[in-house]
Write an enzyme that holds these catalytic residues in place. Sequence first.
Site, PDB file in Angstrom:
ATOM      1  N   GLY A  11       0.779  -1.239   0.000  1.00 18.94           N
ATOM      2  CA  GLY A  11       0.000   0.000   0.000  1.00 18.94           C
ATOM      3  C   GLY A  11       0.810   1.288   0.000  1.00 18.94           C
ATOM      4  CG  ASP A  32       0.071  -7.489  -4.943  1.00 17.46           C
ATOM      5  OD1 ASP A  32       0.777  -6.485  -5.155  1.00 17.46           O
ATOM      6  OD2 ASP A  32       0.533  -8.653  -4.946  1.00 17.46           O
ATOM      7  CB  ILE A  33      -0.955 -11.959  -7.667  1.00 21.25           C
ATOM      8  CG1 ILE A  33      -1.516 -13.282  -8.106  1.00 21.25           C
ATOM      9  CG2 ILE A  33       0.562 -11.980  -7.611  1.00 21.25           C
ATOM     10  CD1 ILE A  33      -1.127 -13.657  -9.530  1.00 21.25           C
ATOM     11  CG  ASN A  54      -2.893 -12.909 -12.900  1.00 25.09           C
ATOM     12  OD1 ASN A  54      -2.609 -11.819 -13.379  1.00 25.09           O
ATOM     13  ND2 ASN A  54      -2.260 -14.022 -13.212  1.00 25.09           N
ATOM     14  CB  ILE A  55      -3.528  -7.314 -13.019  1.00 23.60           C
ATOM     15  CG1 ILE A  55      -3.477  -6.654 -11.635  1.00 23.60           C
ATOM     16  CG2 ILE A  55      -3.823  -6.279 -14.108  1.00 23.60           C
ATOM     17  CD1 ILE A  55      -2.284  -5.773 -11.386  1.00 23.60           C
ATOM     18  CB  CYS A  77      11.118  -3.414 -11.004  1.00 25.51           C
ATOM     19  SG  CYS A  77      11.489  -4.103  -9.404  1.00 25.51           S
TER      20      CYS A  77
HETATM   21  C1  LIG Z   1       6.982  -3.662  -7.293  1.00 25.26           C
HETATM   22  S1  LIG Z   1       5.794  -4.497  -6.336  1.00 25.26           S
HETATM   23  C2  LIG Z   1       4.666  -3.198  -5.960  1.00 25.26           C
HETATM   24  C3  LIG Z   1       4.753  -2.760  -4.552  1.00 25.26           C
HETATM   25  C4  LIG Z   1       3.720  -1.784  -4.069  1.00 25.26           C
HETATM   26  N1  LIG Z   1       3.672  -0.552  -4.807  1.00 25.26           N
HETATM   27  C5  LIG Z   1       3.962  -1.475  -2.600  1.00 25.26           C
HETATM   28  O1  LIG Z   1       3.926  -0.329  -2.193  1.00 25.26           O
HETATM   29  O2  LIG Z   1       4.221  -2.421  -1.853  1.00 25.26           O
HETATM   30  C6  LIG Z   1       4.929  -5.426  -7.548  1.00 25.26           C
HETATM   31  C7  LIG Z   1       3.717  -6.155  -7.018  1.00 25.26           C
HETATM   32  O3  LIG Z   1       3.012  -6.700  -8.118  1.00 25.26           O
HETATM   33  C8  LIG Z   1       2.385  -7.886  -7.699  1.00 25.26           C
HETATM   34  N2  LIG Z   1       2.029  -8.654  -8.919  1.00 25.26           N
HETATM   35  C9  LIG Z   1       2.873  -9.212  -9.809  1.00 25.26           C
HETATM   36  N3  LIG Z   1       2.186  -9.780 -10.809  1.00 25.26           N
HETATM   37  C10 LIG Z   1       0.867  -9.578 -10.564  1.00 25.26           C
HETATM   38  C11 LIG Z   1      -0.331  -9.925 -11.245  1.00 25.26           C
HETATM   39  N4  LIG Z   1      -0.298 -10.602 -12.390  1.00 25.26           N
HETATM   40  N5  LIG Z   1      -1.510  -9.547 -10.705  1.00 25.26           N
HETATM   41  C12 LIG Z   1      -1.551  -8.869  -9.537  1.00 25.26           C
HETATM   42  N6  LIG Z   1      -0.437  -8.503  -8.852  1.00 25.26           N
HETATM   43  C13 LIG Z   1       0.752  -8.849  -9.343  1.00 25.26           C
HETATM   44  C14 LIG Z   1       3.423  -8.539  -6.802  1.00 25.26           C
HETATM   45  O4  LIG Z   1       2.821  -9.461  -5.915  1.00 25.26           O
HETATM   46  C15 LIG Z   1       4.022  -7.317  -6.079  1.00 25.26           C
HETATM   47  O5  LIG Z   1       3.374  -7.089  -4.853  1.00 25.26           O
END
Ligand SMILES: C[S@@+](CC[C@H](N)C(=O)[O-])C[C@H]1O[C@@H](n2cnc3c(N)ncnc32)[C@H](O)[C@@H]1O
Length: 331
Positions: A11, A32-33, A54-55, A77
């Site tokens: 968050g 988020d997944i 999953n988005i 990233c």
């Molecule tokens: C760089 S982190 C983002 C962190 C976030 N902005 C925070 O403040 O903690 C990327 C996030 O994308 C999520 N993620 C990766 N692939 C996803 C998908 N297909 N659907 C939903 N969430 C996904 C990961 O679980 C991870 O928490």
Amino acid sequence: MRVIEFFSGIGGMHFALKECNLENFEVVLAVDINTVANAVYRHFFPSTNLRDLNILSLSPEQFDAYRPDILLMSPPCQPFTRNGLVKDINDERTKPLLHIIENLIPKSESLKYILVENVKGFESSLARDKLVTTLSQSGFTYREFLLSPVHFGICNSRLRYYLLAKKKPLDFAISLQNDIITENNWDDKLCSRVKQVSDVLSESETELEEYLINDKQLLKGGKALDIVTKNSKRSCCFTRSYSSYLCGTGSVYSSLCEENIKEIINDNDNNLEVLKSLKLRFFTPAEVAKFMCFPVSDFPVSKKKAYQLLGNSINVYVVSRLLCLLLPKNF
Ligand SMILES: C[S@@+](CC[C@H](N)C(=O)[O-])C[C@H]1O[C@@H](n2cnc3c(N)ncnc32)[C@H](O)[C@@H]1O
């Protein structure tokens, strides 16, 4: 203003929005997944509509049904990290971002503001090219940034790519599209909270024995340590591997003064006994959270998980300044 927060993790974006002191917003959907990250998100924002999804499974119709004004996202990233394989759009982990670019943004009737965060390297990726092409075709104007908290007076490095986009006729007051803004050179104030390492330190050093770096770790990674003290005005970026590995994952702390450390290290080789005499420890998750300007410190997960989640997250202050640049003051 209705906000959708994709890849919501713990968050960070939601905290940044709150930091802007804009009252009239609601995060209508966070996705988020990662169920561990989601447990932390729910701990901080229990009333937010957070979906363990999953988005890729969200259709344009489902997305638009939330009538989002604002989309905030920090996609994975790893596909763009310079010391990784840089598989860019061919990396499986880029698929949800491509889905957003190809299917969700172009078909949305309501979106007006977008913020994207990623690592340095994203600016030269094919994913970024696809993103800005879609934005232009969908009637958005955008600005790109490479910024670190150090540009805001914060004693922690975290160089990151940011993109802000507004739906025309909305526009930015700052510089031209196509220039990447590489420092805080707009009329902005510096952060006064985390200027030196002492600003993040826990109250009592004596209760932190579990954070001391053990001999095995010192022997393995001692030569590559980045040591900071309470008067240091800098520290390295904390990554998700902090405390599991020493090299390049974030600074470690010594309660000795800087002069003493220099003397000890200069007079001796970096051997185990010398390093042990520095009484080096890892920063606690609460301290790392302070470096990253989180207003909270109680992470309801193990230390290791907290480091992983924070390492994936964002600097809340930097994103809040960008959001203030993106969003109208009185919405
Ligand atoms: C760089 S982190 C983002 C962190 C976030 N902005 C925070 O403040 O903690 C990327 C996030 O994308 C999520 N993620 C990766 N692939 C996803 C998908 N297909 N659907 C939903 N969430 C996904 C990961 O679980 C991870 O928490």
